[in-house]
Write an enzyme that holds these catalytic residues in place. Structure first.
Site, short mmCIF file in Angstrom:
data_model
loop_
_atom_site.label_atom_id
_atom_site.label_comp_id
_atom_site.label_asym_id
_atom_site.label_seq_id
_atom_site.Cartn_x
_atom_site.Cartn_y
_atom_site.Cartn_z
N ARG A 69 22.27 127.53 161.59
CA ARG A 69 22.26 127.29 160.15
C ARG A 69 20.94 126.63 159.72
O ARG A 69 20.40 126.93 158.65
CB ARG A 69 23.46 126.42 159.76
CG ARG A 69 23.67 126.33 158.27
CD ARG A 69 25.02 125.79 157.92
NE ARG A 69 25.20 124.41 158.36
CZ ARG A 69 26.37 123.77 158.32
NH1 ARG A 69 27.45 124.37 157.86
NH2 ARG A 69 26.45 122.52 158.72
N LYS A 96 21.72 124.08 153.71
CA LYS A 96 21.87 122.63 153.59
C LYS A 96 20.52 122.00 153.25
O LYS A 96 19.98 121.17 153.99
CB LYS A 96 22.42 122.07 154.91
CG LYS A 96 23.84 121.48 154.74
CD LYS A 96 24.46 121.10 156.05
CE LYS A 96 25.39 119.91 155.94
NZ LYS A 96 26.59 120.12 155.13
N GLU A 116 33.33 125.01 145.80
CA GLU A 116 33.59 124.04 146.87
C GLU A 116 33.48 122.64 146.30
O GLU A 116 33.15 122.45 145.14
CB GLU A 116 32.62 124.24 148.03
CG GLU A 116 31.16 124.06 147.65
CD GLU A 116 30.22 124.19 148.86
OE1 GLU A 116 30.58 123.70 149.94
OE2 GLU A 116 29.14 124.77 148.69
#
Ligand SMILES: *Cc1c(COP(=O)(O)O)cnc(C)c1O
Length: 387
Positions: A132, A234, A270
């Site tokens: 990621r 992120k 989310e």
């Protein structure tokens, strides 16, 4: 008692430090611990108490507790990362013109080390965090460490700070890898140098109320991410913009914010740092990740576990109105693990969910936690034993 003194002793002894580092990189920390502590034991019997740091393990929240070591590696824009090394945990020096300070070129990750009842130390899918970070780095025009270097750095950081890994059942060691543009740059372009940093802190529950059900506030003014933005990675640049929504919600007594899609303001996305699931009968639905939702590793793991337990799991658009008919709602993330939602407030209306024994979220939580702590057989090959 004197644990702080003990670590200072390691710090003050250059030979031990060398031994410590050498063992970590060459033969792994198991022998480091054995070797270093046997050397230490001869000269200083107090060090036998090094197994645990001297803190109150019963009251860990999600605050920062300084640990002993951090890992650092650098890379110039057109090169690969050099071999990193552990150093004392502490402040870092940055150019005022660093890319991360001026243009927010930075990514973070979050993973945990657990202490099993058998005394073994486990990591959970650290390769997924590594991948990621690579995907995020590509999006943010940054160089990234290899999967192997990332995982090795996480391992080294966990083992060097082993005395900060909470006793079984008391929490975990939260490990925070960071990738930041540290090279100086004035015009808007990628930083000429990157730093990969890993530090760690022992943590307990993420939310203040511990395991109590969450009260979510559906935000229809602020959005977390937009199509074509960077919500799917992120990037540190995604988080400061939601602080206002979070503090407003917290000020009104809510635990966290649930964001809606920015185009229709109709589909749930989310929460601030966790993914969301809606349970209705045997069907568990979660918003599909299409660039505006962070693809959680916990999310992915829970989808697999739920399917194997016989639930039908759907990744699709989930309308905010579906929350009204849901049997159960829960959130997932490394920090929160699986958190049951007790209420959701939308346009002034508060929906309450029945919290009873046998909740799907609790069943999934127990499975996941059992796997992470080495109590339930890990047929997925997710758990990495490091000590
Ligand atoms: C980190 C994060 C998650 C959870 O991801 P995990 O890999 O499960 O920890 C979910 N949403 C956001 C916005 C996040 O930053």
């Amino acid at each position: 008692m004197v644990f702080g003194t003990n670590s200072n002793m390691i710090r003050q002894s250059p030979n031990l430090r060398l031994l410590f580092r050498a063992s970590l990189s060459k033969v792994g920390a198991r022998s480091l611990t054995a070797e270093a502590s046997s050397v230490l034991r001869e000269s200083e019997p107090m060090l036998r108490n090094e197994e645990y740091a001297d803190i109150d393990w019963n009251n860990l929240g999600f605050g920062l507790t300084k640990t002993d070591y951090m890992y650092k590696a650098k890379c110039s824009h057109d090169a690969t990362f050099q071999q990193g090394e552990l150093s004392d945990y502490g402040n870092i020096e940055l150019s005022p013109a660093a890319g991360v300070l001026n243009y927010g070129q930075g990514l973070f990750e979050g993973t945990k080390a657990f202490r099993g009842e058998n005394g073994k130390i486990f990591l959970f899918r650290p390769d997924q965090n590594a991948i990621r970070m690579q995907i995020g780095a590509e999006r943010m025009c940054m160089r990234s460490p290899s999967v192997q270097q990332f995982v090795d750095a996480v391992k080294q950081t966990a083992l060097a700070n082993k005395r900060w890994i909470p006793p079984p059942g008391k929490g975990s060691l939260y490990i925070r890898p960071l990738l930041i543009g540290t090279g100086p740059i004035l015009g808007l372009s990628p930083s000429p140098e990157y730093t990969f940093l890993v530090y760690a802190s022992p943590v307990g529950n993420y939310f203040k109320a511990g395991m109590a059900p969450l009260n979510l506030y559906v935000e229809d003014e602020f959005h977390r991410a937009t199509r074509g933005g960077a919500g799917g990675v992120k990037s540190i640049s995604n988080y400061a913009p939601v602080l206002q929504a979070i503090s407003r919600a917290k000020g009104r007594g809510f635990s966290d914010v649930l964001y809606l899609d920015s185009v229709h303001k109709k589909y749930i996305e989310e929460a601030s740092s966790c993914n969301i699931f809606v349970v209705k009968g045997n069907v568990i639905s979660t918003p599909a990740t299409m660039g505006t939702i962070l693809e959680g590793i916990t999310r992915k793991s829970i989808i697999d576990i739920a399917r194997d337990l016989g639930y039908k799991v759907e990744e699709r658009f989930v309308e905010v109105d579906e929350l009204m008919e849901a049997d159960e709602v829960f959130t997932t993330g490394t920090a929160v693990t699986v958190a049951t939602v007790g209420s959701i407030t939308y346009k002034g209306q508060r929906l309450e969910y029945k919290i009873s024994d046998g909740l799907v979220s609790q069943k999934l939580y127990k499975m996941l936690q059992g796997i992470q702590l080495g109590k339930i057989e890990d047929k997925y090959d997710w758990v990495v034993e490091i000590d």
